[in-house]
Design an enzyme around this catalytic site. Structure first.
Site, PDB file in Angstrom:
ATOM      1  N   ASP A  10     -27.374   6.552  -9.961  1.00  0.00           N
ATOM      2  CA  ASP A  10     -28.284   5.356 -10.524  1.00  0.00           C
ATOM      3  C   ASP A  10     -30.217   5.591 -10.230  1.00  0.00           C
ATOM      4  O   ASP A  10     -29.932   7.310  -9.761  1.00  0.00           O
ATOM      5  CB  ASP A  10     -28.322   4.024  -9.738  1.00  0.00           C
ATOM      6  N   SER A  11     -31.740   5.494 -10.436  1.00  0.00           N
ATOM      7  CA  SER A  11     -32.483   5.822 -10.588  1.00  0.00           C
ATOM      8  C   SER A  11     -32.744   5.805  -8.821  1.00  0.00           C
ATOM      9  O   SER A  11     -33.600   6.397  -8.433  1.00  0.00           O
ATOM     10  CB  SER A  11     -33.274   4.978 -10.876  1.00  0.00           C
ATOM     11  N   TYR A  42     -37.023   4.281 -13.214  1.00  0.00           N
ATOM     12  CA  TYR A  42     -36.808   4.751 -14.171  1.00  0.00           C
ATOM     13  C   TYR A  42     -37.619   3.744 -14.907  1.00  0.00           C
ATOM     14  O   TYR A  42     -37.967   4.282 -16.766  1.00  0.00           O
ATOM     15  CB  TYR A  42     -35.101   5.104 -14.587  1.00  0.00           C
ATOM     16  N   GLY A  43     -37.450   2.358 -14.758  1.00  0.00           N
ATOM     17  CA  GLY A  43     -38.244   1.876 -15.383  1.00  0.00           C
ATOM     18  C   GLY A  43     -39.308   1.989 -15.905  1.00  0.00           C
ATOM     19  O   GLY A  43     -40.322   1.144 -17.117  1.00  0.00           O
ATOM     20  N   CYS A  73     -27.092   1.936 -13.999  1.00  0.00           N
ATOM     21  CA  CYS A  73     -28.226   1.801 -14.771  1.00  0.00           C
ATOM     22  C   CYS A  73     -28.755   1.453 -15.962  1.00  0.00           C
ATOM     23  O   CYS A  73     -27.836   2.239 -16.485  1.00  0.00           O
ATOM     24  CB  CYS A  73     -28.620   3.421 -13.819  1.00  0.00           C
ATOM     25  N   ASN A  74     -29.597   0.222 -15.953  1.00  0.00           N
ATOM     26  CA  ASN A  74     -29.178  -0.434 -17.234  1.00  0.00           C
ATOM     27  C   ASN A  74     -29.716   0.705 -17.747  1.00  0.00           C
ATOM     28  O   ASN A  74     -30.206   0.988 -19.067  1.00  0.00           O
ATOM     29  CB  ASN A  74     -29.434  -1.621 -17.245  1.00  0.00           C
ATOM     30  N   THR A  75     -31.394   0.599 -17.368  1.00  0.00           N
ATOM     31  CA  THR A  75     -32.502   2.081 -18.359  1.00  0.00           C
ATOM     32  C   THR A  75     -32.001   2.840 -18.325  1.00  0.00           C
ATOM     33  O   THR A  75     -32.476   3.467 -19.637  1.00  0.00           O
ATOM     34  CB  THR A  75     -33.432   1.510 -16.677  1.00  0.00           C
ATOM     35  N   GLU A 151     -35.273  -0.290  -2.719  1.00  0.00           N
ATOM     36  CA  GLU A 151     -35.428   1.251  -2.301  1.00  0.00           C
ATOM     37  C   GLU A 151     -36.265   0.986  -0.908  1.00  0.00           C
ATOM     38  O   GLU A 151     -35.400   1.868   0.335  1.00  0.00           O
ATOM     39  CB  GLU A 151     -36.625   1.749  -3.234  1.00  0.00           C
ATOM     40  N   CYS A 183     -30.793  -5.464 -14.358  1.00  0.00           N
ATOM     41  CA  CYS A 183     -30.919  -4.207 -13.115  1.00  0.00           C
ATOM     42  C   CYS A 183     -29.629  -4.438 -12.355  1.00  0.00           C
ATOM     43  O   CYS A 183     -30.062  -4.770 -11.501  1.00  0.00           O
ATOM     44  CB  CYS A 183     -31.957  -3.762 -12.391  1.00  0.00           C
ATOM     45  N   THR A 184     -29.387  -3.272 -12.000  1.00  0.00           N
ATOM     46  CA  THR A 184     -28.358  -3.048 -10.190  1.00  0.00           C
ATOM     47  C   THR A 184     -29.170  -2.765  -9.545  1.00  0.00           C
ATOM     48  O   THR A 184     -28.337  -3.016  -9.030  1.00  0.00           O
ATOM     49  CB  THR A 184     -27.788  -1.799 -10.893  1.00  0.00           C
ATOM     50  N   HIS A 185     -30.022  -3.208  -9.341  1.00  0.00           N
ATOM     51  CA  HIS A 185     -30.944  -3.156  -7.613  1.00  0.00           C
ATOM     52  C   HIS A 185     -31.295  -4.835  -7.501  1.00  0.00           C
ATOM     53  O   HIS A 185     -30.937  -4.962  -6.545  1.00  0.00           O
ATOM     54  CB  HIS A 185     -32.645  -2.876  -7.716  1.00  0.00           C
TER      55      HIS A 185
HETATM   56  N1  DGL Z   1     -30.922   0.110 -11.229  1.00  0.00           N
HETATM   57  C1  DGL Z   1     -31.887   0.527 -12.640  1.00  0.00           C
HETATM   58  C2  DGL Z   1     -31.693  -0.730 -13.820  1.00  0.00           C
HETATM   59  O1  DGL Z   1     -30.511  -1.285 -13.786  1.00  0.00           O
HETATM   60  C3  DGL Z   1     -32.951   0.922 -12.837  1.00  0.00           C
HETATM   61  C4  DGL Z   1     -34.145   0.568 -11.992  1.00  0.00           C
HETATM   62  C5  DGL Z   1     -35.159   2.129 -12.279  1.00  0.00           C
HETATM   63  O2  DGL Z   1     -35.576   2.575 -11.305  1.00  0.00           O
HETATM   64  O3  DGL Z   1     -36.685   0.993 -12.762  1.00  0.00           O
HETATM   65  O4  DGL Z   1     -31.859  -0.924 -14.893  1.00  0.00           O
END
Ligand code: DGL
Length: 263
Positions: A10-11, A42-43, A73-75, A151, A183-185
């Site tokens: 993931d990011s 990453y977003g 990570c979705n992004t 984070e 988003c996985t966060h």
């Molecule tokens: N956790 C990531 C997701 O699922 C990306 C979060 C990020 O870095 O912007 O999209």
């Protein structure tokens, strides 16, 4: 080959919400986890940068013997999974916001999506809506700042609450009864989010579905491990000490040492 590890990335630390579902469902699998925290979020990055990071991390995990990859990570899935699949002939599981299950679950006919700017802007997300939203109205909300809180291990408090109120208010006003954590966060913010919402709002995320999809793919390729699993390996491209401190908040697994990722 079956006892080789599954590589997950993931990011940053968000993919740990997927890793914990994989650990729960597939306890015999050895796992490697990369947090690309030096490049988070990453977003807010271009698809080209995310693709290039995803390629480097995939190669790092493959060099450590990964038999399958999970893009937790979705992004990164939106930006890079097609490219990774074109380059590597092993099972690669991606993830996307749970529009399909949420569209079946809603009673009000309005679904909200909390996700990163990158995910919501992607062609993959537009295609997902075309395919699964049907007559359901989907209202989207980018959430800058939430990833950075997770984070830091900041999962509650005044700042987190203010952001969550700002991002969920428009969705509630639009009549959403189902909110997708895209988003996985964000699953790590559920305890802070739930008290801010009416009791009948459903929260939907995809961690458990990704773990089931990994199980299906490993079975299909005859790659399911017998175990016992080796200790999980953790790498970060960010500040190792930060991850070492935040990890116990997000990962119920055995105590872990984080190594430096320099790709
Ligand atoms: N956790 C990531 C997701 O699922 C990306 C979060 C990020 O870095 O912007 O999209």
């Amino acid at each position: 080959m079956r006892e080789q590890p599954v590589g997950v990335f993931d990011s940053g630390v968000g993919g740990l919400s997927v890793l914990r579902e994989i650990r729960r469902l597939l306890p015999a699998e050895s796992l490697l986890y990369v947090a690309d925290s030096g490049f988070v979020p990453y977003g807010e990055k271009s698809p080209e940068v995310i693709s290039q990071r995803s390629r480097a991390i995939a190669e790092f995990l493959l060099a450590r013997g990964a038999k399958a990859l999970v893009v937790a990570c979705n992004t990164a899935t939106a930006a890079a999974v097609a490219d990774l699949r074109a380059r590597h002939a092993l099972p690669i599981i991606g993830m996307e916001p749970a529009v399909k299950p949420a569209s079946s679950a809603t009673r009000s006919g309005v679904v909200g999506v909390l996700a990163t700017t990158g995910t919501l802007r992607s062609a993959k997300f537009a295609a997902l809506l075309d395919r699964f939203a049907g007559s359901v109205k989907v209202v989207t909300q980018p959430c800058p700042g939430l990833v950075e809180c997770v984070e830091r291990g900041e999962l509650s408090g005044a700042h987190v609450t203010a952001l969550l109120v700002r991002y969920t208010q428009p969705l509630l006003e639009a009549g959403c009864d189902t909110l997708i954590l895209g988003c996985t966060h964000y699953p790590f913010l559920k305890p802070a989010l739930q008290p801010l919402l009416p009791a009948d709002i459903q929260l939907v995320d995809t961690g458990a579905a990704v773990a089931r999809q990994l199980q299906v793919k490993l079975a299909e390729f005859d790659l399911l491990a017998q175990g016992p699993a080796a200790p999980t390996g953790f790498w970060s491209s960010g500040d190792i000490e930060v991850l070492q401190r935040v990890l116990p908040l997000l990962w119920e697994g055995q105590a872990a040492t984080v190594q430096d990722l320099s790709v």
